[in-house]
Scaffold this active site. Structure first.
Site, mmCIF file in Angstrom:
data_model
loop_
_atom_site.group_PDB
_atom_site.id
_atom_site.type_symbol
_atom_site.label_atom_id
_atom_site.label_comp_id
_atom_site.label_asym_id
_atom_site.label_seq_id
_atom_site.Cartn_x
_atom_site.Cartn_y
_atom_site.Cartn_z
ATOM 1 N N SER A 61 9.636 2.837 6.260
ATOM 2 C CA SER A 61 8.192 2.780 6.462
ATOM 3 C C SER A 61 7.699 4.065 7.120
ATOM 4 C CB SER A 61 7.831 1.582 7.355
ATOM 5 O OG SER A 61 8.245 0.375 6.770
ATOM 6 N N CYS B 78 0.823 -1.207 0.000
ATOM 7 C CA CYS B 78 0.000 0.000 0.000
ATOM 8 C C CYS B 78 0.859 1.261 0.000
ATOM 9 C CB CYS B 78 -0.937 0.015 1.204
ATOM 10 S SG CYS B 78 -0.097 -0.056 2.805
ATOM 11 N N GLN C 295 5.134 -5.375 9.418
ATOM 12 C CA GLN C 295 4.377 -5.852 8.259
ATOM 13 C C GLN C 295 5.222 -5.876 6.990
ATOM 14 O OE1 GLN C 295 0.690 -3.797 7.762
ATOM 15 N NE2 GLN C 295 -0.032 -5.159 6.143
#
Length: 536
Positions: free
Chosen positions: A195, A136, A202
């Protein structure tokens, strides 16, 4: 380094025409990647231009003209420059740091289609290996390219073709990294340094999934596979040695944090929570809501099975299941809506939401949509309504900003580990260079052995017995193997010792010179020609 005669003449001319005939516009972009990486990429291609310096042309009329034509010199020069180039590991990508979600959702490739994408990438003329990391927050293509510039051009055009985004738009947002920089970038990604939420676990699971999906896929080769496997090791080591994951959260956790930041503090205990989607992300949202003290929520999902499983796991929490057919009704009865489904189209638009009952006064009368799906579940037009506030994955940056000093300290510790591991990976990759030399040396010795064996057997006459033939054959093999044993030992290296690696590479170059193996040229020739011959 000369080009072998097998790569000249009409075949070379055809190859050069195929490889160099495409036209491309001039592209310049500057991409600032995260907080560690700055990459300036500039490519310029157009019509072929020949430049001749004074040293290349003799003006002395007494000298005899060369027997090699100007065209042949151009062919040889171009091929020589081309084959000298070592295969490069490259990453071409777009991430949350520089690319809007509208573009990322068009580029997103479902996991089930990764093998197909790898096959398509490896069918390009100058791409040897490939992997896709599509999440995503990022869309990154990792490749081993036989030519840097041609490889970048082909992959960028492929991304444009599959997404429908013009190449010029991609170049405004994409970043491009080569070799050690590409290696270090993936290690940072795996460690959670790139991130939105530092150290989130994740992304490491997603890197592992790339390896799992790539197993057995033609094109997920030794270099790319080794890179991703090493990245998994780095991600684990960074989390263990720096404790970077302590207190760190996933995207789902950041979504919950964002919702609580936007809600009045007094409403936290009574705000009506709705989660649409009970997959991995939805389940994590539910768990983080529970961790923040939420004891009741509604979950909308296609089937009840997953919701029942979550309810069984979280027995002290009231989780109410509702089918998708009741989704809009559930939204009208909620104050905060989390969406995390795999739908490729928006689940609801402005017209679906505008007539719904308002949120309670306790939360300020405004309903909050926290959309953590890519592609987005909430249409962008919904944010036009005064009665709602819509947030997507890009807005999670606000949550991340909370603990900047601690992030930087842990990131610096992690960078030291990544630097060390990058050197080890590069050493391992360098050690692979000796493999073609080993094969070439064995083939060279075998050709000599077979030729001399045939001469010997010819001199011994036709009445020689099969037993004697086998004995002579075994003798020749034994002599060759014993002679090659020493050189082979000095060409083998696992890449863990930089001193040994340096000596091994020196030995490789020495053997290439002594036996005229010309490993680098011949291997690239074979790869380039094989790529071109695959084309119809």
């Amino acid at each position: 380094m000369a080009v072998s005669t097998s790569f000249s003449g009409a075949k070379l001319e055809a190859l050069l025409l195929k490889c160099g005939s495409s036209n491309a516009t001039t592209t310049t972009h500057l991409s600032v990647f995260g907080k560690y990486r700055k990459t300036l990429v500039q490519t310029q291609r157009g019509s072929i231009r020949c430049e001749v310096s004074a040293s290349d042309v003799s003006l002395d009329p007494t000298k005899k003209p060369t027997t090699v034509s100007a065209l042949e010199q151009l062919k040889t020069s171009a091929a020589d420059r081309y084959t000298k180039e070592r295969s490069s590991i490259m990453v071409i990508g777009l991430s949350v740091h520089s690319t809007p979600v509208e573009m990322r959702e068009k580029l997103a490739i479902p996991e089930a289609e990764w093998p197909k994408a790898i096959a398509e990438l490896c069918s390009l003329n100058h791409i040897e290996e490939a992997a896709v990391l599509s999440t995503c927050n990022r869309m990154e293509i990792y490749v081993v390219a036989l030519s840097k510039h041609r490889g970048v051009k082909e992959v960028t055009e492929w991304m444009s073709k599959t997404s429908g985004i013009p190449v010029t738009d991609l170049c405004q947002h994409q970043f491009l990294l080569y070799n050690n920089d590409a290696t270090q970038h993936l290690f940072e990604v795996s460690a959670g340094l790139d991130s939105l939420v530092l150290g989130e676990g994740q992304i490491l699971a997603q890197v592992k999934q790339v390896v799992k999906v790539g197993q057995g896929v033609n094109g997920f080769g030794r270099n790319i596979s080794g890179l991703f496997k090493h990245a998994i090791t780095v991600g684990k080591r960074v989390r263990t040695e720096t404790n970077i994951a302590a207190g760190a959260v996933s995207v789902s956790s950041a979504a919950v944090e964002l919702a609580l930041m936007k809600l009045p503090e007094a409403s936290h205990a009574n705000a009506r929570m709705l989660v649409i989607g009970a997959g991995k992300m939805g389940k994590l949202v539910i768990k983080h809501l529970v961790a923040k003290g939420c004891t009741k929520m509604v979950v909308v999902n296609r089937t009840e099975e997953r919701v029942a499983s979550i309810r069984e796991e979280l027995k002290d929490v009231e989780i109410i299941y509702k089918p998708l057919s009741e989704m809009l009704t559930c939204i009208g009865e909620s104050d905060v809506v989390f969406t995390s489904t795999a739908s490729e189209n928006p689940l609801f638009l402005k017209d679906h939401v505008k007539d719904l009952p308002p949120a309670t006064d306790e939360v300020g009368g405004r309903r909050f949509f926290i959309d953590i799906s890519v592609p987005r579940n909430v249409g962008s037009c919904v944010s036009d309504l005064e009665s709602v506030r819509v947030y997507n994955v890009d807005d999670l940056k606000e949550v991340v900003a909370a603990n900047k000093e601690d992030r930087l300290r842990k990131a610096m510790e992690a960078q030291a580990i990544i630097c060390e591991e990058s050197k080890q990976f590069e050493a391992w990759r360098d050690s692979l260079e000796t493999v073609p030399t080993i094969k070439k040396l064995r083939a060279y010795a075998e050709r000599i052995r077979v030729a001399e064996l045939e001469k010997c057997l010819g001199k011994m006459g036709d009445d020689i017995t099969k037993k004697t033939q086998r004995a002579v054959d075994d003798l020749s093999r034994g002599i060759v193997n014993k002679l090659l044993h020493g050189p082979m030992q000095h060409l083998r290296c696992d890449g863990s010792d930089s001193r040994t690696l340096s000596e091994t590479l020196e030995n490789m170059h020495a053997l290439n010179r002594m036996f005229s193996l010309e490993t680098e040229i011949s291997v690239l020739e074979q790869k380039i020609r094989a790529k071109v011959e695959q084309k119809p």
